[in-house]
Design an enzyme around this catalytic site. Sequence first.
Site, PDB file in Angstrom:
ATOM      1  CB  CYS B   2     -12.738   6.651  -1.031  1.00 15.13           C
ATOM      2  SG  CYS B   2     -12.796   4.890  -1.182  1.00 15.13           S
ATOM      3  N   GLY B  71     -16.008   6.855  -5.429  1.00 15.61           N
ATOM      4  CA  GLY B  71     -17.247   6.591  -6.162  1.00 15.61           C
ATOM      5  C   GLY B  71     -17.490   5.114  -6.377  1.00 15.61           C
ATOM      6  CB  SER B 356     -31.173   8.405  -2.245  1.00 13.30           C
ATOM      7  OG  SER B 356     -31.986   9.460  -1.814  1.00 13.30           O
ATOM      8  N   GLY B 357     -33.739   8.623  -4.206  1.00 13.07           N
ATOM      9  CA  GLY B 357     -34.464   9.038  -5.420  1.00 13.07           C
ATOM     10  C   GLY B 357     -34.042  10.372  -6.000  1.00 13.07           C
TER      11      GLY B 357
END
Lengths: 369, 622
Positions: B2, B71, B356-357
Amino acid sequence: MRRRWLLLTTDFPPSTGGIQQLLWKLASGLAATDSVIVVAPAARGDREFDRQQSIVTVRVPLLRWRVFSIAALWIWALAAIIRYRPTAIICGHAMMGPAAAVARIVGRIPVVAMVYGSEVRSPRILPLATLTMNTANRVVTISRFTASEIKSHGIAAESIAVIPPGAGGEQYDCVDAGSTNGHVLLSVSRLADRYKGHDMVLRALPLIRGRVPDVRYVIAGDGPLRPFLERMAVALGVADAVQFVGEIDAHELDAWYRRCDLFVLASREEASAGGAEGFGLVFIEAALRGKPSLGGRSGGIPDAVLDGVTGVLVDPQDPVAIARAAIDLLSNPARAASLGAAARARAENELSWRAYIAAFREVLDQTLH
Amino acid sequence: MCGIAGLIGADTQRPIRKMAAALMHRGPDAEGFVDTDGASLAARRLRIIDIAGPDQPLFNEDRSIVSVFNGEIYNYRELRRFLESKGHRFHTAGDTEVIVHLYEEFGDECVHALRGMFAFAVWDSRRRRLLLARDRVGIKPLYFSDRPDCFVFASELKSMLASGRVPTDIDSAALDFYLTLQYVPAPLTMLQHVRKLEPGHVLSWQAGHVRIRRYWDLVLDSAEPRKRWSVVAEDFQRTLAEAVTSHQVSDVPIGVLLSGGIDSSALTALASRDGERLKTFTIGFDQSPNIGELAQARAVARRIGTEHHELNLGANLADRLPSILWHLDEPVADAAAVPTYFICEFASRFVKVVMSGEGGDEVLGGYPRYRWLALAERARTFGLVHAVPALWRKPSWTAPRYVRHVRTLLDDQPLERKHLEWIRNFPDSERTRVLAVPATGAERVETFIRDLIARSGATDAASALMYVDFKTWLPDNVLTKIDRMSMAVSIEARVPYLDHQLVEFAAAMPGHWKMRRAGRKWLLREAVQHQLPAAMRWRRKRAFLTPVSSWLRADLHDFTRSILSGKRCAERGLLNRRRVGELLDDHRSGRADHGQALWNLISLELWFQQNTDAPALAAAHD
């Protein structure tokens, strides 16, 4: 005929430590009715110490390199076996396994091997431990956890005996719950191994403080991990609530055990070859002072702390769970007191040295028949 | 996921709606407001967990405490069980409500119970007190401005500006940092009156008083634990697998951004579960196929058995660049934002959440700089290099990168200066030339880095630099980029390598342990040995290089020139137009490679035009 036991060990008082203490209590206890000979390395002050004992101690000189010292211990052990012709051999440490194995195979002397846990998890000592356990008639260990580790190395379940170590010996006064000046959590251990879980208690501390503002965490013991833990307390903003008291003498330690409201050690299990708590004698030390324990559900701790009876077990990797259990006990003194009383009763009755020696004697008897 | 905003002061209701509107892309699914006496909060929501549940803001039982939250809390189920056992009643099934009740239970310390990425605000109406908190690593953003007549906070800078309560004065220190580092490190922002709440900090506001407190820091340990490699590797594998699993909590499907490097490959391997086919996404560049990693990613995807999607990024960037940089929100001169934007946009057609890394290099020590500078520090201790600076003059800043790096390594300089030599966009000499205004203290950046090194408590150079990157580059460049680019297209990016338990595990290891096997993240490669063959695991690292230099010679050249020599840039009077013109000419003709420098300048100028120039402000306030 008076029976004669030969105890072989690398660890024996006056040097300090849990294994040293346990073997000394065992040897002294057995010496009440039988004769006991101990083969152990020399240590500072050993002559003075040995003079006061009712056991015969053969001291092996320490040599410059550890490997030579070990070899000397084996040679002295074999000499003692030939000289004293013991009824049975108690192998107090896996390091002494080869000498015991020779006695068992060549001399057909019964052997009882003692295993504490770390030696079956350490790949370096494992070959010696395996040799010792395989040649011994019986294996005596300290918890169900170490027993299952031993079984995983192919030792038959019926040859393993679990005897939890005894504790105390002195009479402790029934102790007042020490909450005169804030609530105290206490951990006692050398600060050398991460698996002891001080870090997780520190992570839980801000949460505990959120509910119990006057809480203090006292960490007794010293070691290479201390600077890290100190910086961690600062990083988490709880430095003012953590007290590192360092390595302290028995008297002061006793005072802290009496002073604390809750004993805590959130040990975890590392990977298969890493560290783990074999039993956790410190929990029993706290129990003897009538204190409840908060322990990590790992290793041999479930044998030392009975969940919901003498203390509380939690997931040692979960700071929220640690905080929750600590808050529950600190804010409910009646429950803490009843767990503490139960812990004390158990420690005095089931985990006394007398009980330990009786159980060990039974194993020796079984070995001879 | 958000966007959140809030305003304390008089007449908050109208501005808060404008602030929320500026965050539309962060949460297109719903918006919610709460207006109390003298304070307003807003949240825009992207529905990931508890899709059907009510939207924010969320209240406690007696509605005295309200929270807006941005989050994901990965341990929200455990926390919820705990809070319910304490007698708290829940009205939703999601993670946001946990915050409100945790605050009731623990006060400001509630942050310590959270595992995940977050930025949130709690308004305690009885005490008329506001609490702001940001996650430990800085995955989610939070800006604030403490003005005499009001207090403003928001997830993005443009929302702050939309409030109309924040002056747009430029912070000259921030400009220094930006030209050197290519981003502005927290707590600064390019605006003098807006600050970032630093990662791992909480802020409380009560009766006009602001108090900021750190609640978490990275604690390094250099003590040699009595452990074997195999034990460390096994424990790491366990910790990593657990982190990845915990990041898969979701009520919608999750994909993985797969570059073909070890970080994303390992992530793909560990996230893949029997019975459901993971979706993976890779991007390549048409113009320079050699630096795309399409083939490698394809091989990993085939091996793991994912549903793999590829995107080839063509030309035509000039049209999209202004919009991408607008979404980037802060000036961050990292050209990798462009492919990140496009891969997120591409993935958003298939999934609402991607993993994602990011963070693998900072946490496990993957950047070559760590091992080279650590080596140089050791050489310096032995006094091997004192003679070199006398014999070999410093190469120009336009010399090839490796020449400059070798010279930096041999130089007898303190670590912070070497670090800056290695990474800086403009050297001090060039900064004074390219600016039309006097450049302020060059020592400022150096002092800042030196203080961080001192604060790290590290005993070796590699660990010290990893700490510095963890506190600067990671939150203010890497994570700003992935957050804004994913949010621009309304998808959520999760970064399991930055799970704080994994981060703490790695930090407690001596630096040279991480640097083992030539600093190639051996722990990570060992961790997936059962899923990936050695050839895929031990493939040489190639940085994810964006062809920024060739873009600026071809498609983007005219655009860049028109912006940097345009009227608005001239009126601002910040840049020396003649020098900028020379840089453009030299770059186009191939006499020198000024790709990064020009990207830095165009990002800056576009940021001014989009955020602080009058037309932009007028548009925001309409």
